[in-house]
Design a protein around this motif. Structure first.
Motif, PDB file in Angstrom:
ATOM      1  N   PHE A  15      80.717  48.551  74.055  1.00  0.00           N
ATOM      2  CA  PHE A  15      79.694  49.083  74.961  1.00  0.00           C
ATOM      3  C   PHE A  15      80.302  49.515  76.300  1.00  0.00           C
ATOM      4  O   PHE A  15      79.912  50.541  76.866  1.00  0.00           O
ATOM      5  N   GLN A  16      81.256  48.756  76.789  1.00  0.00           N
ATOM      6  CA  GLN A  16      81.871  49.079  78.083  1.00  0.00           C
ATOM      7  C   GLN A  16      82.582  50.424  78.053  1.00  0.00           C
ATOM      8  O   GLN A  16      82.669  51.110  79.076  1.00  0.00           O
ATOM      9  N   LEU A  74      73.011  44.612  65.924  1.00  0.00           N
ATOM     10  CA  LEU A  74      73.709  44.766  67.200  1.00  0.00           C
ATOM     11  C   LEU A  74      72.825  44.342  68.370  1.00  0.00           C
ATOM     12  O   LEU A  74      73.302  43.725  69.336  1.00  0.00           O
ATOM     13  N   SER A  75      71.536  44.652  68.301  1.00  0.00           N
ATOM     14  CA  SER A  75      70.603  44.243  69.360  1.00  0.00           C
ATOM     15  C   SER A  75      70.504  42.734  69.430  1.00  0.00           C
ATOM     16  O   SER A  75      70.452  42.148  70.529  1.00  0.00           O
ATOM     17  N   GLY A 109      75.114  37.311  76.853  1.00  0.00           N
ATOM     18  CA  GLY A 109      75.462  38.717  76.661  1.00  0.00           C
ATOM     19  C   GLY A 109      76.179  38.937  75.343  1.00  0.00           C
ATOM     20  O   GLY A 109      76.385  37.997  74.559  1.00  0.00           O
ATOM     21  N   PRO A 110      76.572  40.177  75.041  1.00  0.00           N
ATOM     22  CA  PRO A 110      77.248  40.473  73.777  1.00  0.00           C
ATOM     23  C   PRO A 110      78.550  39.688  73.660  1.00  0.00           C
ATOM     24  O   PRO A 110      79.210  39.413  74.668  1.00  0.00           O
ATOM     25  N   LEU A 126      82.301  43.085  70.973  1.00  0.00           N
ATOM     26  CA  LEU A 126      81.202  44.042  71.021  1.00  0.00           C
ATOM     27  C   LEU A 126      80.989  44.530  72.449  1.00  0.00           C
ATOM     28  O   LEU A 126      80.711  45.715  72.668  1.00  0.00           O
ATOM     29  N   ARG A 127      81.161  43.653  73.417  1.00  0.00           N
ATOM     30  CA  ARG A 127      81.008  44.051  74.815  1.00  0.00           C
ATOM     31  C   ARG A 127      81.989  45.164  75.174  1.00  0.00           C
ATOM     32  O   ARG A 127      81.645  46.123  75.871  1.00  0.00           O
ATOM     33  N   ALA A 167      73.585  41.508  71.131  1.00  0.00           N
ATOM     34  CA  ALA A 167      73.593  41.812  72.569  1.00  0.00           C
ATOM     35  C   ALA A 167      72.584  40.987  73.339  1.00  0.00           C
ATOM     36  O   ALA A 167      72.702  40.832  74.566  1.00  0.00           O
TER      37      ALA A 167
END
Length: 242
Positions: free
Chosen positions: A182-183, A164-165, A173-174, A178-179, A168
């Motif tokens: 996180f959002q 995942l890192s 950006g991701p 996936l973004r 990202a």
């Protein structure tokens, strides 16, 4: 301990803002990559004449597949919006779906009373649950299977954090799916590797078999590689008294 309202609302907002399109959620992989191979691992241990309950069913993609392998399938999820997705995508009354908070002991017990000892399928639920609620989630597995059901639980490992890192860290950006995770403040792979089996054992569950696997996602890295998250699977039964 029940989940917090903040946690509940994160999942409601995520599913409200997710379309009905297949694969729109990053974990909404085709059953041929998830519940189908998981079933092959699980079926040698499970009585398929008993119902199977898909805990954290989301939009019901895996539940619908499980309904082809077991006599009856029920999908449950914390989010009302997720259950509405699942019902819209399902023709007829099978499988069935209901909203259920796995940390609500009375509601979980009522489900067991309605279905009897059942099988459980749970894919990547404990690892992203709030830490204080994780024992209750594991306890829900034990409650639903009773003494004659079996459970198949698969959870992300800490190696998933590296994947995942990497995703990202892309210059742009991701990737979009996936973004969105996180959002909405959702935290994948948040549990330590030894926490999961320890929680299961403390809930009165015996590990009959386990192994390493990956959970394929519906999102890709910038180089076109599919995001496959390292995971560990467990086949579980209620431990014998004493």
């Amino acid at each position: 301990m029940k989940v917090s309202e903040n946690y509940r609302e994160k999942w409601e907002s995520y599913w409200r803002e997710t379309s009905d399109a297949r694969g729109e959620a990053i974990w909404d992989a085709d059953p041929s990559l998830t519940s189908a191979p998981h079933s092959e691992l699980f079926l040698p241990y499970a009585d398929t004449t008993r119902p199977i309950v898909d805990l954290g069913c989301g939009n019901g993609t895996q539940t619908r597949y499980l309904a082809t392998r077991f006599a009856r399938a029920v999908g449950v999820d914390l989010s009302h919006a997720a259950i509405e997705h699942a019902r819209r995508a399902t023709d007829g009354d099978s499988p069935e779906f209901q909203q259920l908070d796995l940390t609500d002991t009375e509601a979980v017990r009522a489900l067991h009373d309605r279905l009897g000892d059942s099988n459980v399928y749970m894919r990547a639920v404990i690892h992203q649950s709030e830490p204080a609620a994780r024992p209750s989630v594991a306890g829900a597995v034990a409650e639903i299977i009773g003494f004659r059901g079996r459970a198949f639980v698969v959870e992300l490992t800490s190696d998933s954090r590296q994947v995942l890192s990497r995703a990202a860290a892309d210059p742009d950006g991701p990737p979009p799916k996936l973004r969105r995770v996180f959002q909405h403040g959702l935290k994948p792979a948040d549990a330590d590797d030894e926490e999961i089996p320890e929680l299961l054992r403390k809930s009165g569950l015996e590990i009959l078999a386990d192994g390493e696997t990956t959970l394929p996602q519906t999102e890709y890295l910038a180089d076109g590689t599919r995001i496959d998250l390292p995971a560990r699977w467990f086949v579980l039964a209620r431990a014998a008294a004493g």
